[in-house]
Design an enzyme around this catalytic site. Sequence first.
Site, PDB file in Angstrom:
ATOM      1  N   ARG A  56     -46.420   8.510 -18.134  1.00 34.88           N
ATOM      2  CA  ARG A  56     -46.737   9.941 -18.057  1.00 34.88           C
ATOM      3  C   ARG A  56     -47.291  10.223 -16.657  1.00 34.88           C
ATOM      4  O   ARG A  56     -47.508   9.318 -15.867  1.00 34.88           O
ATOM      5  CB  ARG A  56     -47.689  10.388 -19.167  1.00 34.88           C
ATOM      6  CG  ARG A  56     -48.754   9.451 -19.595  1.00 34.88           C
ATOM      7  CD  ARG A  56     -49.811   9.186 -18.579  1.00 34.88           C
ATOM      8  NE  ARG A  56     -50.439  10.413 -18.099  1.00 34.88           N
ATOM      9  CZ  ARG A  56     -51.161  10.510 -17.008  1.00 34.88           C
ATOM     10  NH1 ARG A  56     -51.348   9.447 -16.226  1.00 34.88           N
ATOM     11  NH2 ARG A  56     -51.705  11.643 -16.634  1.00 34.88           N
ATOM     12  N   GLY A  57     -47.502  11.528 -16.384  1.00 34.30           N
ATOM     13  CA  GLY A  57     -47.902  11.931 -15.038  1.00 34.30           C
ATOM     14  C   GLY A  57     -46.651  12.355 -14.289  1.00 34.30           C
ATOM     15  O   GLY A  57     -45.619  11.661 -14.342  1.00 34.30           O
ATOM     16  N   ALA A  58     -46.739  13.505 -13.612  1.00 31.98           N
ATOM     17  CA  ALA A  58     -45.540  14.111 -13.020  1.00 31.98           C
ATOM     18  C   ALA A  58     -44.731  13.153 -12.131  1.00 31.98           C
ATOM     19  O   ALA A  58     -43.526  12.955 -12.372  1.00 31.98           O
ATOM     20  CB  ALA A  58     -45.934  15.379 -12.271  1.00 31.98           C
ATOM     21  N   ARG A  99     -39.255  15.782 -21.023  1.00 38.81           N
ATOM     22  CA  ARG A  99     -40.454  16.641 -20.976  1.00 38.81           C
ATOM     23  C   ARG A  99     -40.130  17.846 -20.087  1.00 38.81           C
ATOM     24  O   ARG A  99     -39.507  17.692 -19.037  1.00 38.81           O
ATOM     25  CB  ARG A  99     -41.673  15.873 -20.433  1.00 38.81           C
ATOM     26  CG  ARG A  99     -42.133  14.777 -21.395  1.00 38.81           C
ATOM     27  CD  ARG A  99     -43.474  14.205 -20.998  1.00 38.81           C
ATOM     28  NE  ARG A  99     -44.576  15.099 -21.297  1.00 38.81           N
ATOM     29  CZ  ARG A  99     -45.834  14.882 -20.901  1.00 38.81           C
ATOM     30  NH1 ARG A  99     -46.128  13.823 -20.182  1.00 38.81           N
ATOM     31  NH2 ARG A  99     -46.794  15.729 -21.219  1.00 38.81           N
ATOM     32  N   GLN A 205     -56.559  11.432 -21.359  1.00 35.07           N
ATOM     33  CA  GLN A 205     -56.150  10.735 -20.131  1.00 35.07           C
ATOM     34  C   GLN A 205     -57.351  10.463 -19.218  1.00 35.07           C
ATOM     35  O   GLN A 205     -57.379   9.473 -18.498  1.00 35.07           O
ATOM     36  CB  GLN A 205     -55.115  11.566 -19.354  1.00 35.07           C
ATOM     37  CG  GLN A 205     -53.765  11.685 -20.007  1.00 35.07           C
ATOM     38  CD  GLN A 205     -53.634  12.932 -20.852  1.00 35.07           C
ATOM     39  OE1 GLN A 205     -54.620  13.414 -21.418  1.00 35.07           O
ATOM     40  NE2 GLN A 205     -52.439  13.472 -20.964  1.00 35.07           N
ATOM     41  N   ASP A 246     -48.513  19.422 -11.955  1.00 34.55           N
ATOM     42  CA  ASP A 246     -47.176  19.138 -12.503  1.00 34.55           C
ATOM     43  C   ASP A 246     -46.119  20.033 -11.883  1.00 34.55           C
ATOM     44  O   ASP A 246     -44.926  19.724 -11.914  1.00 34.55           O
ATOM     45  CB  ASP A 246     -47.182  19.301 -14.022  1.00 34.55           C
ATOM     46  CG  ASP A 246     -47.927  18.144 -14.647  1.00 34.55           C
ATOM     47  OD1 ASP A 246     -49.169  18.170 -14.623  1.00 34.55           O
ATOM     48  OD2 ASP A 246     -47.272  17.185 -15.092  1.00 34.55           O
ATOM     49  N   ASN A 256     -50.827  22.612 -14.381  1.00 38.79           N
ATOM     50  CA  ASN A 256     -51.400  21.265 -14.529  1.00 38.79           C
ATOM     51  C   ASN A 256     -51.964  21.098 -15.932  1.00 38.79           C
ATOM     52  O   ASN A 256     -51.933  22.029 -16.748  1.00 38.79           O
ATOM     53  CB  ASN A 256     -52.476  21.016 -13.466  1.00 38.79           C
ATOM     54  CG  ASN A 256     -52.867  19.549 -13.370  1.00 38.79           C
ATOM     55  OD1 ASN A 256     -51.998  18.668 -13.319  1.00 38.79           O
ATOM     56  ND2 ASN A 256     -54.155  19.250 -13.378  1.00 38.79           N
ATOM     57  N   LYS A 257     -52.472  19.918 -16.200  1.00 38.96           N
ATOM     58  CA  LYS A 257     -52.976  19.570 -17.541  1.00 38.96           C
ATOM     59  C   LYS A 257     -53.868  20.661 -18.114  1.00 38.96           C
ATOM     60  O   LYS A 257     -54.722  21.210 -17.409  1.00 38.96           O
ATOM     61  CB  LYS A 257     -53.736  18.242 -17.432  1.00 38.96           C
ATOM     62  CG  LYS A 257     -54.334  17.713 -18.714  1.00 38.96           C
ATOM     63  CD  LYS A 257     -53.375  17.647 -19.878  1.00 38.96           C
ATOM     64  CE  LYS A 257     -52.131  16.831 -19.587  1.00 38.96           C
ATOM     65  NZ  LYS A 257     -51.085  17.032 -20.635  1.00 38.96           N
TER      66      LYS A 257
HETATM   67  O1  MRU Z   1     -49.263  15.107 -19.973  1.00 41.02           O
HETATM   68  P1  MRU Z   1     -49.452  14.224 -18.786  1.00 41.02           P
HETATM   69  O2  MRU Z   1     -50.469  13.141 -18.981  1.00 41.02           O
HETATM   70  O3  MRU Z   1     -48.139  13.703 -18.263  1.00 41.02           O
HETATM   71  O4  MRU Z   1     -50.007  15.221 -17.704  1.00 41.02           O
HETATM   72  C1  MRU Z   1     -50.299  14.745 -16.414  1.00 41.02           C
HETATM   73  C2  MRU Z   1     -51.019  15.726 -15.593  1.00 41.02           C
HETATM   74  O5  MRU Z   1     -51.171  16.877 -15.928  1.00 41.02           O
HETATM   75  C3  MRU Z   1     -51.491  15.264 -14.282  1.00 41.02           C
HETATM   76  O6  MRU Z   1     -52.696  15.858 -13.941  1.00 41.02           O
HETATM   77  C4  MRU Z   1     -50.405  15.658 -13.270  1.00 41.02           C
HETATM   78  O7  MRU Z   1     -49.171  15.098 -13.653  1.00 41.02           O
HETATM   79  C5  MRU Z   1     -50.705  15.264 -11.912  1.00 41.02           C
HETATM   80  S1  MRU Z   1     -50.529  13.561 -11.788  1.00 41.02           S
HETATM   81  C6  MRU Z   1     -50.252  12.940 -10.380  1.00 41.02           C
END
Ligand code: MRU
Length: 356
Positions: A56-58, A99, A205, A246, A256-257
């Site tokens: 996970r993470g962009a 996603r 997270q 993201d 973002n999250k």
């Molecule tokens: O749902 P996730 O855990 O994939 O979400 C990730 C985030 O929102 C991070 O803050 C974002 O991807 C930046 S990560 C380098």
Amino acid sequence: MWLTNRSSVLEMLKSIEWLGDRVRWINTLKIPWEEEVVESGDPERIAQAIERMEIRGAPAIGVAAALAVALVAVRSSAESLEELKSKLLATVERMKRTRPTAVNLYWALRRVESVIKGEYVSTRELREAVVREALSIYEEDIYVNRKMAEIGSKLLDDGDTVLTHCNAGALATVAYGTALGVIRAAWESGKRVKVIATETRPMLQGARLTVWELMKDGIPVKLITDNMVGYVMSRGLVSKVIVGADRVIPPGYVVNKIGTYTIAVLANRHRVPFYVAAPTSTIDYESKIEDIVIEERNPDEVRTVLSKFYVTLPNVEVLNPAFDITPPELVTAIITEKGLVTQPLEESLLRLRKQP
Ligand code: MRU
């Protein structure tokens, strides 16, 4: 078999690795209880890993999706160019459905797709081109994080306490991280920074991943629940906020999250600088903010704690948007690998677009 030269930077924690005919990743769902490493040569298994949030993470999902397509290039028995192209493109389409919100996924897949659609004289040539492109995306991610970290670390002062949300670290990228990369670089340069990490309900997270990464590095971190942000800011306990993104959409909306927007509003109220660390691959110049799909995840993520036990009645209706949108006026600056995007963000983003 087509591994590119590896730099010394790759000696650090890597969430994803290319093994030539398999991909290896750290299953982030198991962190911090178990450091499980998974290997697979099956692109469908990687699609599921992204959907379940093992990966996970962009930036990480973009890289993983590109490597999944590279697996088809390496492993498919297709004999004709036409057959190989159609298998590769089918995998691109499958990965696009994993996603919806992070633009890095589509950015990486677009790059691989345009390579697939090129002209080739043999299947071997096509296979090699696809793997080369996926590995460039992989290597660039490491370089770009290092560069952002170098630029962003100058914004941090010795003694700062930095609040971060979710996990924008090595576990959200190939290595080093975006927001956590900035904090790491400041720490490595000798600045005694401290971190406040929000737990980041519902997938935790922050509590699971950010705390794990920072404690491994020996960077001082304190964990708070998401609803403590206002209190800690009102007590003057936060010098700066740094989060990842993201998707960034001109004039400077930051997707973002979930919870990021609340933190930005509070930072504005308490005059705490609010920084976003995001590579240029996270900037989406094509979409409009009203077209963005905010991922709605399984309601049980909210009803339970990580599927372990219910914190409510099992049949209660819930909302579970995984991301929110912070408007440009709440963002102090965006740290990219090409430099800082400062206010007014719109002009600065347009200038950045023209920059090589
Ligand atoms: O749902 P996730 O855990 O994939 O979400 C990730 C985030 O929102 C991070 O803050 C974002 O991807 C930046 S990560 C380098």
